[in-house]
Scaffold this active site. Structure first.
Site, short mmCIF file in Angstrom:
data_model
loop_
_atom_site.label_atom_id
_atom_site.label_comp_id
_atom_site.label_asym_id
_atom_site.label_seq_id
_atom_site.Cartn_x
_atom_site.Cartn_y
_atom_site.Cartn_z
N CYS A 246 -1.49 0.78 7.37
CA CYS A 246 -2.92 0.43 7.48
C CYS A 246 -3.28 -0.81 6.65
CB CYS A 246 -3.81 1.60 7.06
SG CYS A 246 -3.72 3.03 8.15
N ARG A 247 -3.39 -0.64 5.34
CA ARG A 247 -3.98 -1.70 4.52
C ARG A 247 -3.07 -2.91 4.32
NH1 ARG A 247 -5.15 2.17 -0.35
NH2 ARG A 247 -3.24 3.02 0.55
N SER A 248 -1.81 -2.68 3.91
CA SER A 248 -0.98 -3.86 3.60
C SER A 248 -0.57 -4.65 4.85
CB SER A 248 0.22 -3.50 2.72
OG SER A 248 1.10 -2.61 3.34
N ASP B 285 -8.16 3.74 1.14
CA ASP B 285 -7.26 4.19 2.20
C ASP B 285 -8.09 4.69 3.39
OD1 ASP B 285 -5.39 5.38 3.78
OD2 ASP B 285 -4.44 6.51 2.16
N CYS C 86 0.87 -1.18 0.00
CA CYS C 86 0.00 0.00 0.00
C CYS C 86 0.90 1.23 0.00
CB CYS C 86 -0.98 -0.02 1.18
SG CYS C 86 -0.20 0.05 2.81
N ASN D 19 2.24 1.51 4.40
CA ASN D 19 2.54 0.24 5.09
C ASN D 19 2.22 0.30 6.59
OD1 ASN D 19 5.39 -1.99 5.66
ND2 ASN D 19 3.33 -2.54 5.15
P1 4NP Z 1 -1.84 2.85 4.10
O1 4NP Z 1 -2.50 4.18 4.67
O2 4NP Z 1 -1.28 3.17 2.72
O3 4NP Z 1 -2.98 1.89 4.02
O4 4NP Z 1 -0.77 2.42 5.07
C1 4NP Z 1 -1.82 5.39 4.78
C2 4NP Z 1 -1.03 5.63 5.87
C3 4NP Z 1 -0.39 6.83 6.02
C4 4NP Z 1 -0.53 7.80 5.06
C5 4NP Z 1 -1.30 7.57 3.95
C6 4NP Z 1 -1.94 6.36 3.81
N1 4NP Z 1 0.12 9.05 5.23
O5 4NP Z 1 -0.10 9.94 4.39
O6 4NP Z 1 0.86 9.23 6.20
#
Ligand code: 4NP
Length: 150
Positions: free
Chosen positions: A12-14, A121, A7, A10
């Site tokens: 939340c989703r992955s 997201d 993702c 790294n």
């Molecule tokens: P992820 O979510 O891609 O599912 O881990 C996010 C986590 C942090 C951010 C964006 C998306 N950020 O902008 O910090």
């Protein structure tokens, strides 16, 4: 078989995909990991909201965030699975030679019953977003495991 979920951050989703897949693929020789296309959360545990929602489903998320490394990860993993189109585009862009394009797919391509074209997201949204992510991931991981078994 080595599977890498990717993702953006790294956190939340992955890592949630990693945790769900590890729980349903326990006892199989499948190696499961996750990474982010961006490195700004490197070394962090998954987001506390994602961890608490996963824990309610009996899944502990204990991975540490790391950035996708094109010089190693394209070669090492057999399946590299992006959470959304932006992640998939970033991975394709890093694979200039297109040598590894056939290893790439989108998580929702593996769904069996959920109707979704990406894993949204949840970072800037409310708590329901984290449950929705887990619903998609549980369905997609079941589909993925079935494909790997065949
Ligand atoms: P992820 O979510 O891609 O599912 O881990 C996010 C986590 C942090 C951010 C964006 C998306 N950020 O902008 O910090």
């Amino acid at each position: 078989m080595r599977v890498l979920f990717v993702c953006l951050g790294n956190i939340c989703r992955s890592p949630a995909a990693e945790g769900v897949m590890k729980s349903i693929a326990a006892g199989t020789p499948i190696e499961i990991a996750s990474a982010g296309t961006a490195g700004y959360h490197t070394g962090e545990l998954p987001d506390p909201r994602m961890r608490s929602h996963a824990k309610k489903r009996g899944i502990e998320l204990t991975s540490r965030a790391r950035q996708f490394d094109p010089s190693r990860d394209f070669e090492r993993f057999d399946m590299i699975i992006a959470m959304d189109d932006s992640n998939l585009r970033d991975l394709r862009d890093m694979d200039r030679s297109k040598k590894y394009h056939s290893k790439l797919s989108k998580m929702t391509d593996h769904c069996r019953t959920m109707e979704a074209d990406h894993v949204p997201d949840p970072y800037y949204g409310g708590p329901e977003g984290f449950d929705h992510v887990l619903d998609i991931l549980e369905d997609a991981c079941a589909g993925l495991l079935e494909k790997i078994r065949k």
